[in-house]
Design a protein around this motif. Structure first.
Motif, PDB file in Angstrom:
ATOM      1  N   ILE A 111      39.148  36.825  33.973  1.00 21.41           N
ATOM      2  CA  ILE A 111      40.117  37.869  33.628  1.00 21.41           C
ATOM      3  C   ILE A 111      40.032  38.981  34.662  1.00 21.41           C
ATOM      4  O   ILE A 111      38.949  39.459  34.983  1.00 21.41           O
ATOM      5  CB  ILE A 111      39.804  38.485  32.238  1.00 21.41           C
ATOM      6  CG1 ILE A 111      39.929  37.432  31.140  1.00 21.41           C
ATOM      7  CG2 ILE A 111      40.713  39.689  31.960  1.00 21.41           C
ATOM      8  CD1 ILE A 111      39.451  37.925  29.779  1.00 21.41           C
ATOM      9  N   ARG A 112      41.192  39.378  35.154  1.00 19.46           N
ATOM     10  CA  ARG A 112      41.207  40.525  36.062  1.00 19.46           C
ATOM     11  C   ARG A 112      42.393  41.403  35.720  1.00 19.46           C
ATOM     12  O   ARG A 112      43.551  40.989  35.836  1.00 19.46           O
ATOM     13  CB  ARG A 112      41.303  40.056  37.516  1.00 19.46           C
ATOM     14  CG  ARG A 112      41.683  41.132  38.528  1.00 19.46           C
ATOM     15  CD  ARG A 112      40.646  42.238  38.622  1.00 19.46           C
ATOM     16  NE  ARG A 112      40.832  43.048  39.823  1.00 19.46           N
ATOM     17  CZ  ARG A 112      40.861  44.388  39.827  1.00 19.46           C
ATOM     18  NH1 ARG A 112      40.763  45.053  38.692  1.00 19.46           N
ATOM     19  NH2 ARG A 112      40.982  45.040  40.968  1.00 19.46           N
ATOM     20  N   ASN A 113      42.108  42.606  35.248  1.00 21.90           N
ATOM     21  CA  ASN A 113      43.149  43.604  35.027  1.00 21.90           C
ATOM     22  C   ASN A 113      42.916  44.774  35.961  1.00 21.90           C
ATOM     23  O   ASN A 113      41.775  45.089  36.301  1.00 21.90           O
ATOM     24  CB  ASN A 113      43.110  44.099  33.575  1.00 21.90           C
ATOM     25  CG  ASN A 113      43.428  42.981  32.615  1.00 21.90           C
ATOM     26  OD1 ASN A 113      44.417  42.286  32.772  1.00 21.90           O
ATOM     27  ND2 ASN A 113      42.569  42.778  31.634  1.00 21.90           N
ATOM     28  N   GLU A 160      43.030  32.446  42.141  1.00 21.64           N
ATOM     29  CA  GLU A 160      41.776  33.022  42.644  1.00 21.64           C
ATOM     30  C   GLU A 160      41.996  34.471  43.058  1.00 21.64           C
ATOM     31  O   GLU A 160      42.895  34.775  43.857  1.00 21.64           O
ATOM     32  CB  GLU A 160      41.284  32.207  43.847  1.00 21.64           C
ATOM     33  CG  GLU A 160      39.971  32.723  44.407  1.00 21.64           C
ATOM     34  CD  GLU A 160      39.386  31.820  45.500  1.00 21.64           C
ATOM     35  OE1 GLU A 160      40.142  31.086  46.158  1.00 21.64           O
ATOM     36  OE2 GLU A 160      38.154  31.877  45.678  1.00 21.64           O
ATOM     37  N   CYS A 161      41.156  35.331  42.541  1.00 23.46           N
ATOM     38  CA  CYS A 161      41.237  36.749  42.892  1.00 23.46           C
ATOM     39  C   CYS A 161      40.964  36.923  44.388  1.00 23.46           C
ATOM     40  O   CYS A 161      40.068  36.286  44.942  1.00 23.46           O
ATOM     41  CB  CYS A 161      40.228  37.550  42.081  1.00 23.46           C
ATOM     42  SG  CYS A 161      40.289  39.310  42.471  1.00 23.46           S
ATOM     43  N   GLY A 162      41.741  37.810  45.011  1.00 21.51           N
ATOM     44  CA  GLY A 162      41.570  38.086  46.437  1.00 21.51           C
ATOM     45  C   GLY A 162      40.155  38.527  46.781  1.00 21.51           C
ATOM     46  O   GLY A 162      39.693  38.327  47.901  1.00 21.51           O
ATOM     47  N   GLY A 163      39.469  39.121  45.819  1.00 19.91           N
ATOM     48  CA  GLY A 163      38.112  39.619  46.074  1.00 19.91           C
ATOM     49  C   GLY A 163      37.024  38.626  45.726  1.00 19.91           C
ATOM     50  O   GLY A 163      35.825  38.978  45.788  1.00 19.91           O
ATOM     51  N   ALA A 269      45.365  36.252  43.959  1.00 21.88           N
ATOM     52  CA  ALA A 269      46.007  36.188  42.637  1.00 21.88           C
ATOM     53  C   ALA A 269      46.663  37.503  42.252  1.00 21.88           C
ATOM     54  O   ALA A 269      47.410  37.549  41.274  1.00 21.88           O
ATOM     55  CB  ALA A 269      44.995  35.778  41.575  1.00 21.88           C
ATOM     56  N   SER A 270      46.416  38.551  43.006  1.00 19.75           N
ATOM     57  CA  SER A 270      47.096  39.821  42.714  1.00 19.75           C
ATOM     58  C   SER A 270      48.612  39.678  42.867  1.00 19.75           C
ATOM     59  O   SER A 270      49.369  40.483  42.334  1.00 19.75           O
ATOM     60  CB  SER A 270      46.579  40.913  43.642  1.00 19.75           C
ATOM     61  OG  SER A 270      46.624  40.474  44.987  1.00 19.75           O
ATOM     62  N   LEU A 271      49.058  38.645  43.591  1.00 19.40           N
ATOM     63  CA  LEU A 271      50.499  38.382  43.697  1.00 19.40           C
ATOM     64  C   LEU A 271      51.045  37.733  42.431  1.00 19.40           C
ATOM     65  O   LEU A 271      52.261  37.722  42.211  1.00 19.40           O
ATOM     66  CB  LEU A 271      50.777  37.464  44.894  1.00 19.40           C
ATOM     67  CG  LEU A 271      50.610  38.114  46.264  1.00 19.40           C
ATOM     68  CD1 LEU A 271      50.550  37.046  47.349  1.00 19.40           C
ATOM     69  CD2 LEU A 271      51.751  39.093  46.519  1.00 19.40           C
ATOM     70  N   SER A 295      43.987  47.544  51.015  1.00 20.81           N
ATOM     71  CA  SER A 295      44.180  46.715  49.820  1.00 20.81           C
ATOM     72  C   SER A 295      44.728  45.339  50.183  1.00 20.81           C
ATOM     73  O   SER A 295      45.817  45.251  50.759  1.00 20.81           O
ATOM     74  CB  SER A 295      45.172  47.376  48.858  1.00 20.81           C
ATOM     75  OG  SER A 295      44.614  48.533  48.327  1.00 20.81           O
ATOM     76  N   TYR A 296      44.013  44.326  49.839  1.00 18.96           N
ATOM     77  CA  TYR A 296      44.421  42.940  50.124  1.00 18.96           C
ATOM     78  C   TYR A 296      44.775  42.781  51.598  1.00 18.96           C
ATOM     79  O   TYR A 296      45.671  42.021  51.954  1.00 18.96           O
ATOM     80  CB  TYR A 296      45.567  42.494  49.208  1.00 18.96           C
ATOM     81  CG  TYR A 296      45.195  42.645  47.764  1.00 18.96           C
ATOM     82  CD1 TYR A 296      44.336  41.722  47.163  1.00 18.96           C
ATOM     83  CD2 TYR A 296      45.626  43.725  47.001  1.00 18.96           C
ATOM     84  CE1 TYR A 296      43.929  41.877  45.845  1.00 18.96           C
ATOM     85  CE2 TYR A 296      45.223  43.883  45.687  1.00 18.96           C
ATOM     86  CZ  TYR A 296      44.384  42.946  45.119  1.00 18.96           C
ATOM     87  OH  TYR A 296      43.986  43.103  43.821  1.00 18.96           O
ATOM     88  N   ARG A 297      44.062  43.550  52.424  1.00 21.00           N
ATOM     89  CA  ARG A 297      44.277  43.465  53.865  1.00 21.00           C
ATOM     90  C   ARG A 297      42.943  43.246  54.570  1.00 21.00           C
ATOM     91  O   ARG A 297      41.903  43.727  54.135  1.00 21.00           O
ATOM     92  CB  ARG A 297      44.972  44.731  54.363  1.00 21.00           C
ATOM     93  CG  ARG A 297      46.489  44.682  54.080  1.00 21.00           C
ATOM     94  CD  ARG A 297      47.131  46.041  54.077  1.00 21.00           C
ATOM     95  NE  ARG A 297      47.065  46.757  55.353  1.00 21.00           N
ATOM     96  CZ  ARG A 297      47.877  46.545  56.395  1.00 21.00           C
ATOM     97  NH1 ARG A 297      48.816  45.612  56.333  1.00 21.00           N
ATOM     98  NH2 ARG A 297      47.763  47.252  57.485  1.00 21.00           N
TER      99      ARG A 297
HETATM  100 MO   LIG Z   1      42.442  39.972  41.908  1.00 20.17          MO
END
Ligand SMILES: [Mo]
Ligand SMILES: Nc1nc2c(c(=O)[nH]1)N[C@H]1C(S)=C(S)[C@@H](COP(=O)(O)O)O[C@H]1N2
Length: 437
Positions: A111-113, A160-163, A269-271, A295-297
């Motif tokens: 879970i990522r919020n 998958e979360c970017g982080g 996954a932030s997209l 951010s995401y860069r």
């Molecule tokens: Mo994420």
């Protein structure tokens, strides 16, 4: 100045190679590095999740204000074995050993919020999505209309979360300290984003998307977005980029963005916006929350680890997620009976936009590698399940290392590379410790 290094928690681990790190005192006590040695005998069996020998899972890596180290997790419908990384916003990862199913059950899915969790929709079928901006005819569609107007698709795909992997960076990068568990692979059912965009009528000038969800900003400020990311139109038009209402054959759970979300596989996954209610088509790159800066860069010119940079120059938006393999069985810290001379191994590997070509395991810290057997993925962006057996030469303590190689011949690194302030793209090989006897 080369070494504008960010401050770090004192308990942080000390495998760093840079001079700024080498003079730090080693802090073995309280370190998770000791988990296997100190607790295995007491527990006599698997220790939850983290690699006993990993410097990166160190509790000291947690950002200020976050709970110290992994916390037990208690959320309706979720496995208690998940690891809480933050409760405001709610973030939890899945220990590698809980990623042992071919399809990740909802109960085990991370879970990522970024913001608050919105109120659940009263009428899911009546949930509305608008498609606006640089299109011929803006649309507003209910879920019922999405289902009736477009051909439904189901694919098993990694989210998958970017982080993911961030905790393996030295020095610690800003953000949730994911190990490898900011990822899962579920069956997603919905319609192609491309079909909906085409129904709205794309133009020559339709170059980028921007996505909006119903979750309030953490502060409650209605003028601010929790997160609002976007992508080049080419990614949006891929046949696997979906607008989704079901997960593993069930209505999309509220915590995963139900009743409606995007699933944009292969990229951060932030997209994959949850509680999706608006897609803006644009001529220029989106400028919502989570775009720009660091951010995401990721850097286009490698940075000295710990550098204090703002991402305005020599940075580019993250696109494909990196290659990653995990051992899902045995669990880290597993104790096998004395005289056991082999161990059955299982796991998964995935590669963002690319393809996994090979998965290998080493029992001797990478001196010799043994190929594992790969199962066929169901479709593009599915993970590759792998199995194999490793011979155990004696009783005693062993580390099992796994690494994947992609179809371009690029393997995972032994350590996290290309450090960046917010810690994207970290994919060092996964290691577990076992004890025989
Ligand atoms: Mo994420
Ligand atoms: N509306 C909205 N969508 C969102 C987020 C969010 O906070 N709000 N988080 C994103 C991030 S960073 C990730 S990693 C995934 C997590 O999806 P999950 O919670 O279903 O695992 O959702 C993405 N979509």
């Amino acid at each position: 100045m080369l070494t504008d290094v960010q401050p770090r928690d004192a308990a942080d681990e000390t495998l760093a190679l840079s001079t700024t790190e080498a003079d730090k005192p080693s802090s073995l006590s309280g370190s998770r590095r000791l988990v296997l040695g100190s607790s295995l005998a007491a527990l006599g069996l698997a220790i939850g999740g983290r690699l006993a020998v990993s410097p990166a899972a160190a509790q000291g890596a947690a950002p200020a204000g976050a709970p110290k180290g992994p916390q037990p997790f208690d959320y309706p419908g979720k496995d208690k074995g998940l690891t809480l990384l933050g409760d405001r916003p709610l973030v939890a990862e899945t220990p590698e050993s809980l990623l042992d199913d071919d399809t990740t059950p909802i109960s085990k899915f991370f879970i990522r919020n970024n913001g608050q969790i919105p109120e659940p929709a009263k009428d899911a079928e009546g949930w509305q999505l608008s498609v606006e901006g640089e299109v011929e005819k803006p649309l507003t569609l209910t879920i019922a209309e999405l289902k009736s107007r477009f051909a439904p698709q189901t694919f098993r795909m990694v989210l998958e979360c970017g982080g993911n992997g961030r905790s393996f960076y030295q020095p610690a990068a800003r953000g949730n300290q994911w190990t490898n568990g900011g990822a899962g692979c579920a069956e997603w059912t919905g319609v192609r984003l491309a079909d909906v965009l085409k129904a709205a009528g794309l133009k020559e000038t339709s170059k980028f998307t921007g996505h909006y969800g119903a979750d309030p900003h953490l502060s409650g400020d209605t003028n601010r977005e929790a997160i609002s990311r976007g992508m080049p139109i080419e990614k949006a038009l891929e046949p696997h980029s979906l607008i989704v209402w079901a997960m593993n054959g069930e209505p999309l759970p509220h915590i995963h963005g139900g009743p409606l979300r995007l699933v944009v596989p292969g990229w951060p996954a932030s997209l994959s916006s949850k509680w999706l209610n608006r897609i803006l088509v644009r001529t220029t790159p989106h400028d919502g929350q989570g775009m720009g800066g660091t951010s995401y860069r990721i850097p286009t010119i490698p940075l000295v680890p710990g550098s204090n940079v703002d991402g305005k120059s020599n940075f580019t938006d993250m696109t494909s997620m990196p290659l990653r393999a995990i051992i899902s069985s045995p669990a880290n810290g597993t104790r096998l009976p004395a005289a056991a001379r082999e161990v059955a191994l299982r796991g998964a590997a995935w590669a963002g936009d690319h393809e996994v070509a090979k998965v290998e395991v080493s029992l001797d810290a990478g001196q010799r590698w043994q190929a594992m057997t790969l199962a066929r993925p169901k479709n593009r962006y599915d993970w590759v399940r792998w199995t194999g057996t490793a011979a155990l030469p004696s009783d005693g303590y062993f580390e099992l290392w796994v690494r994947a190689t992609d179809s371009r011949g690029v393997a995972q690194p032994h350590v996290a590379t290309n450090w960046n302030p917010q810690g994207y793209g970290s994919n060092p090989l996964h290691r577990i410790a076992i004890l025989v006897g």
